[in-house]
Design a protein around this motif. Structure first.
Motif, mmCIF file in Angstrom:
data_model
loop_
_atom_site.group_PDB
_atom_site.id
_atom_site.type_symbol
_atom_site.label_atom_id
_atom_site.label_comp_id
_atom_site.label_asym_id
_atom_site.label_seq_id
_atom_site.Cartn_x
_atom_site.Cartn_y
_atom_site.Cartn_z
ATOM 1 N N ILE A 55 -14.371 76.598 -9.886
ATOM 2 C CA ILE A 55 -13.695 77.889 -9.867
ATOM 3 C C ILE A 55 -12.201 77.663 -9.680
ATOM 4 O O ILE A 55 -11.736 77.308 -8.600
ATOM 5 C CB ILE A 55 -14.241 78.781 -8.738
ATOM 6 N N ARG B 290 -20.732 85.871 -10.772
ATOM 7 C CA ARG B 290 -20.985 85.467 -12.152
ATOM 8 C C ARG B 290 -19.685 85.044 -12.839
ATOM 9 O O ARG B 290 -18.584 85.453 -12.429
ATOM 10 C CB ARG B 290 -21.617 86.621 -12.939
ATOM 11 N N VAL B 291 -19.815 84.248 -13.881
ATOM 12 C CA VAL B 291 -18.657 83.854 -14.679
ATOM 13 C C VAL B 291 -17.963 85.113 -15.215
ATOM 14 O O VAL B 291 -18.605 86.030 -15.720
ATOM 15 C CB VAL B 291 -19.093 82.949 -15.856
ATOM 16 N N GLY B 292 -16.636 85.137 -15.060
ATOM 17 C CA GLY B 292 -15.855 86.286 -15.500
ATOM 18 C C GLY B 292 -15.493 87.244 -14.385
ATOM 19 O O GLY B 292 -14.615 88.098 -14.554
ATOM 20 N N THR C 27 -10.086 84.236 -11.775
ATOM 21 C CA THR C 27 -11.329 84.606 -12.454
ATOM 22 C C THR C 27 -12.284 83.426 -12.429
ATOM 23 O O THR C 27 -11.865 82.271 -12.595
ATOM 24 C CB THR C 27 -11.036 85.010 -13.916
ATOM 25 N N VAL C 28 -13.558 83.691 -12.201
ATOM 26 C CA VAL C 28 -14.559 82.634 -12.164
ATOM 27 C C VAL C 28 -14.750 82.071 -13.571
ATOM 28 O O VAL C 28 -15.104 82.792 -14.498
ATOM 29 C CB VAL C 28 -15.901 83.179 -11.628
ATOM 30 N N LEU C 29 -14.499 80.767 -13.716
ATOM 31 C CA LEU C 29 -14.700 80.081 -14.992
ATOM 32 C C LEU C 29 -16.090 79.465 -15.062
ATOM 33 O O LEU C 29 -16.713 79.422 -16.114
ATOM 34 C CB LEU C 29 -13.639 79.001 -15.171
ATOM 35 N N SER C 30 -16.547 78.951 -13.911
ATOM 36 C CA SER C 30 -17.922 78.464 -13.796
ATOM 37 C C SER C 30 -18.252 78.454 -12.319
ATOM 38 O O SER C 30 -17.363 78.454 -11.468
ATOM 39 C CB SER C 30 -18.080 77.066 -14.401
ATOM 40 N N ILE C 31 -19.536 78.440 -11.998
ATOM 41 C CA ILE C 31 -19.936 78.455 -10.590
ATOM 42 C C ILE C 31 -19.682 77.102 -9.946
ATOM 43 O O ILE C 31 -19.519 76.990 -8.756
ATOM 44 C CB ILE C 31 -21.417 78.861 -10.459
#
Length: 212
Positions: free
Chosen positions: A158, A133-135, A151-155
């Motif tokens: 990244i 998931r984002v975050g 950190t995941v910014l968007s799927i």
């Protein structure tokens, strides 16, 4: 069907079983797969699904070793072949359904057998990425930015646009998590300790500590 890959058996005694594609290159329409046995050459409780236990087979010439690259990887007994305790089964191609990412609980015995461990690890990683998931904190495990964390910014994008299959989820003390497989499926809590690959959780409801 690609080899290795996963399929679901659609008919017969092994209906709905997840199987590992062992050989899909046969000249006819049959595919060899590895699946946990449901029939055993020794007494077992009705409905059992388990790996074959070679120690329960006769200690005579009726049992022969299966050798691959100089290593004993299984045995043959009364016409049946077992690789690391998994039954080699011949299935008609039309009785199989391709499964891109099986639930890890459905391949628990395949993983326990230690057959093709690298593919098992890739399967578990692919399953885990479904819950990214984002975050979330991640670490790059393959490619030009190996070992970098972020950190995941968007799927879709990244950090440096790293492929999902090149990432692993990073857990930290204090993270809130939900168990998605195994005996504690559905349990929610937060991480209070990390010991290698083992996470210690405190359940949100009971406050009981559980180790995974």
């Amino acid at each position: 069907l690609p080899r290795p890959s996963w399929v679901r058996i659609k008919h017969g005694k092994y209906k709905d079983a997840i199987a590992y594609v062992f050989d899909s290159e046969q000249s006819d329409l049959f595919v060899e797969v590895l699946v946990p046995p449901r029939d055993f050459p020794y007494p077992m409780p009705k409905g059992s699904v388990a790996l074959l236990d070679p120690s329960r087979l006769p200690k005579d010439t009726s049992v022969t070793d299966i050798i691959h690259n100089g290593e004993v990887v299984g045995c043959s007994f009364k016409g049946a072949k077992y690789y690391k305790g998994l039954l080699l089964k011949n299935c008609h191609r039309y009785h199989l359904e391709y499964v891109s990412s099986p639930h890890v609980d459905d391949i628990r015995l395949h993983r326990q057998s230690e057959w093709d461990t690298s593919f098992m690890q890739k399967t578990v990683a692919a399953f885990s990425m479904q819950f990214l998931r984002v975050g979330d904190a991640v670490r790059v495990v393959k490619g030009g930015v190996l070992s970098e964390s972020g950190t995941v910014l968007s799927i879709d994008h990244i950090l440096a646009e790293v492929s999902l299959q090149d990432l692993e989820r990073v857990f930290r003390v204090g993270d809130t998590v939900r168990v998605v497989a195994g005996a504690y499926l559905g349990l929610e809590g937060h991480v209070i300790q990390i010991s290698g690959d083992i996470l210690h959780l405190c359940q949100d409801i009971s406050k009981e500590e559980v180790g995974f």
